[in-house]
Design a protein around this motif. Structure first.
Motif, PDB file in Angstrom:
ATOM      1  N   MET A 180      12.438   5.000   3.034  1.00  0.00           N
ATOM      2  CA  MET A 180      13.857   4.968   2.665  1.00  0.00           C
ATOM      3  C   MET A 180      14.121   3.886   1.613  1.00  0.00           C
ATOM      4  N   VAL A 181      13.475   2.743   1.786  1.00  0.00           N
ATOM      5  CA  VAL A 181      13.618   1.678   0.779  1.00  0.00           C
ATOM      6  C   VAL A 181      13.078   2.149  -0.562  1.00  0.00           C
ATOM      7  N   PHE A 182      11.907   2.780  -0.550  1.00  0.00           N
ATOM      8  CA  PHE A 182      11.306   3.246  -1.806  1.00  0.00           C
ATOM      9  C   PHE A 182      12.173   4.302  -2.462  1.00  0.00           C
ATOM     10  N   ALA A 183      12.754   5.207  -1.660  1.00  0.00           N
ATOM     11  CA  ALA A 183      13.602   6.260  -2.215  1.00  0.00           C
ATOM     12  C   ALA A 183      14.845   5.676  -2.881  1.00  0.00           C
ATOM     13  N   LYS A 184      15.307   4.534  -2.415  1.00  0.00           N
ATOM     14  CA  LYS A 184      16.467   3.869  -3.011  1.00  0.00           C
ATOM     15  C   LYS A 184      16.072   3.032  -4.235  1.00  0.00           C
ATOM     16  N   VAL A 185      15.007   2.231  -4.097  1.00  0.00           N
ATOM     17  CA  VAL A 185      14.637   1.281  -5.137  1.00  0.00           C
ATOM     18  C   VAL A 185      13.818   1.910  -6.249  1.00  0.00           C
ATOM     19  N   GLY A 224      12.697   9.481   3.020  1.00  0.00           N
ATOM     20  CA  GLY A 224      12.023   8.417   3.753  1.00  0.00           C
ATOM     21  C   GLY A 224      11.410   8.896   5.053  1.00  0.00           C
ATOM     22  N   LEU A 225      12.148   9.723   5.788  1.00  0.00           N
ATOM     23  CA  LEU A 225      11.616  10.272   7.049  1.00  0.00           C
ATOM     24  C   LEU A 225      10.416  11.172   6.807  1.00  0.00           C
ATOM     25  N   GLU A 226      10.506  12.004   5.785  1.00  0.00           N
ATOM     26  CA  GLU A 226       9.386  12.889   5.467  1.00  0.00           C
ATOM     27  C   GLU A 226       8.166  12.073   5.027  1.00  0.00           C
ATOM     28  N   PHE A 227       8.405  11.056   4.230  1.00  0.00           N
ATOM     29  CA  PHE A 227       7.327  10.171   3.797  1.00  0.00           C
ATOM     30  C   PHE A 227       6.652   9.523   5.007  1.00  0.00           C
ATOM     31  N   GLN A 257       7.961   2.250  10.878  1.00  0.00           N
ATOM     32  CA  GLN A 257       7.738   1.366   9.733  1.00  0.00           C
ATOM     33  C   GLN A 257       7.619   2.162   8.438  1.00  0.00           C
ATOM     34  N   ALA A 258       6.823   3.217   8.449  1.00  0.00           N
ATOM     35  CA  ALA A 258       6.618   4.022   7.239  1.00  0.00           C
ATOM     36  C   ALA A 258       7.899   4.736   6.827  1.00  0.00           C
ATOM     37  N   SER A 259       8.687   5.168   7.788  1.00  0.00           N
ATOM     38  CA  SER A 259       9.958   5.831   7.471  1.00  0.00           C
ATOM     39  C   SER A 259      10.961   4.855   6.864  1.00  0.00           C
ATOM     40  N   ILE A 260      11.045   3.664   7.433  1.00  0.00           N
ATOM     41  CA  ILE A 260      11.938   2.643   6.863  1.00  0.00           C
ATOM     42  C   ILE A 260      11.490   2.290   5.457  1.00  0.00           C
ATOM     43  N   ALA A 261      10.193   2.075   5.279  1.00  0.00           N
ATOM     44  CA  ALA A 261       9.662   1.768   3.951  1.00  0.00           C
ATOM     45  C   ALA A 261       9.960   2.915   2.989  1.00  0.00           C
ATOM     46  N   ALA A 311       0.831  -1.207   0.000  1.00  0.00           N
ATOM     47  CA  ALA A 311       0.000   0.000   0.000  1.00  0.00           C
ATOM     48  C   ALA A 311       0.865   1.256   0.000  1.00  0.00           C
ATOM     49  N   LEU A 312       1.887   1.273   0.855  1.00  0.00           N
ATOM     50  CA  LEU A 312       2.775   2.432   0.902  1.00  0.00           C
ATOM     51  C   LEU A 312       3.591   2.576  -0.376  1.00  0.00           C
ATOM     52  N   SER A 313       3.929   1.465  -1.008  1.00  0.00           N
ATOM     53  CA  SER A 313       4.680   1.517  -2.256  1.00  0.00           C
ATOM     54  C   SER A 313       3.869   2.197  -3.351  1.00  0.00           C
ATOM     55  N   TRP A 314       2.595   1.887  -3.418  1.00  0.00           N
ATOM     56  CA  TRP A 314       1.715   2.552  -4.384  1.00  0.00           C
ATOM     57  C   TRP A 314       1.620   4.047  -4.069  1.00  0.00           C
ATOM     58  N   PHE A 315       1.448   4.374  -2.787  1.00  0.00           N
ATOM     59  CA  PHE A 315       1.373   5.770  -2.363  1.00  0.00           C
ATOM     60  C   PHE A 315       2.670   6.501  -2.719  1.00  0.00           C
ATOM     61  N   TRP A 316       3.808   5.859  -2.484  1.00  0.00           N
ATOM     62  CA  TRP A 316       5.102   6.443  -2.819  1.00  0.00           C
ATOM     63  C   TRP A 316       5.187   6.733  -4.316  1.00  0.00           C
ATOM     64  N   ASP A 317       4.810   5.760  -5.122  1.00  0.00           N
ATOM     65  CA  ASP A 317       4.912   5.931  -6.570  1.00  0.00           C
ATOM     66  C   ASP A 317       4.073   7.109  -7.058  1.00  0.00           C
ATOM     67  N   ARG A 318       2.938   7.343  -6.439  1.00  0.00           N
ATOM     68  CA  ARG A 318       2.063   8.444  -6.827  1.00  0.00           C
ATOM     69  C   ARG A 318       2.602   9.810  -6.403  1.00  0.00           C
ATOM     70  N   PHE A 319       3.288   9.880  -5.258  1.00  0.00           N
ATOM     71  CA  PHE A 319       3.657  11.174  -4.679  1.00  0.00           C
ATOM     72  C   PHE A 319       5.149  11.360  -4.441  1.00  0.00           C
ATOM     73  N   LYS A 320       5.996  10.510  -5.009  1.00  0.00           N
ATOM     74  CA  LYS A 320       7.429  10.575  -4.731  1.00  0.00           C
ATOM     75  C   LYS A 320       8.072  11.878  -5.180  1.00  0.00           C
ATOM     76  N   THR A 321       7.506  12.555  -6.156  1.00  0.00           N
ATOM     77  CA  THR A 321       8.085  13.813  -6.634  1.00  0.00           C
ATOM     78  C   THR A 321       7.919  14.940  -5.622  1.00  0.00           C
ATOM     79  N   VAL A 322       7.079  14.753  -4.643  1.00  0.00           N
ATOM     80  CA  VAL A 322       6.856  15.776  -3.611  1.00  0.00           C
ATOM     81  C   VAL A 322       7.999  15.790  -2.599  1.00  0.00           C
ATOM     82  N   PHE A 323       8.673  14.661  -2.437  1.00  0.00           N
ATOM     83  CA  PHE A 323       9.714  14.513  -1.426  1.00  0.00           C
ATOM     84  C   PHE A 323      11.087  14.771  -2.053  1.00  0.00           C
TER      85      PHE A 323
END
Length: 148
Positions: free
Chosen positions: A141-146, A95-98, A135-139, A75-87
């Motif tokens: 950070m993973v999303f920001a890398k991958v 990752g911390l801001e996310f 959990q969301a911050s760790i996730a 769920a967070l991965s989908w959210f990240w993909d939609r809004f990653k340009t904001v961070f």
């Protein structure tokens, strides 16, 4: 045959969502259970609150509890993909801001209603909030890398 694969293949961004969600899910699964054992060892008084009939289960739904890291990560991965340009910034800051954004818009209202509707303590709700934020911050950070 080439058109068949192009027409029925998974889109690239969906692959990134699934791969980053799976990686984050694996990391959160291990981290969640490691932190659970540490928390029980160093904060046993908090866990005595779980001897409440509210938390007793017959075991038939335990698999749902064990799968939470993956459901959460996808769920967070989908959210990240939609809004990653904001961070912006380094992957740690992103990752911390996310994690903070997720915690304020989703976790805080859920914790509020849980505390107001269930017989649980503020310490328990606070620990759930911090746990979700981490959990969301760790996730994130993973999303920001991958999936930058």
């Amino acid at each position: 045959m080439k058109n068949f694969y192009r027409h029925y293949s998974i889109p690239t961004n969906m692959k990134k969502i699934l791969i980053s969600g799976f990686i984050a899910g694996c990391i959160l699964f291990v981290a969640s259970y490691g932190s659970l054992f540490l928390a029980v060892r160093f904060c046993p008084s908090l866990f005595t609150e779980y001897f409440n009939p509210l938390f007793n289960s017959d075991g038939s739904r335990d698999i749902l509890f064990y799968m939470h890291a993956f459901v959460f990560s996808f769920a967070l991965s989908w959210f990240w993909d939609r809004f990653k340009t904001v961070f912006h910034g380094a992957f740690i800051l992103r990752g911390l801001e996310f994690g903070l954004v997720y915690s304020v818009i989703a976790l805080l209202p859920v914790m509020w209603i849980s505390f107001s509707a269930l017989d649980i303590t503020i310490a328990m709700v606070s620990s759930w909030f911090v746990y979700g934020l981490l959990q969301a911050s760790i996730a994130g950070m993973v999303f920001a890398k991958v999936n930058p």
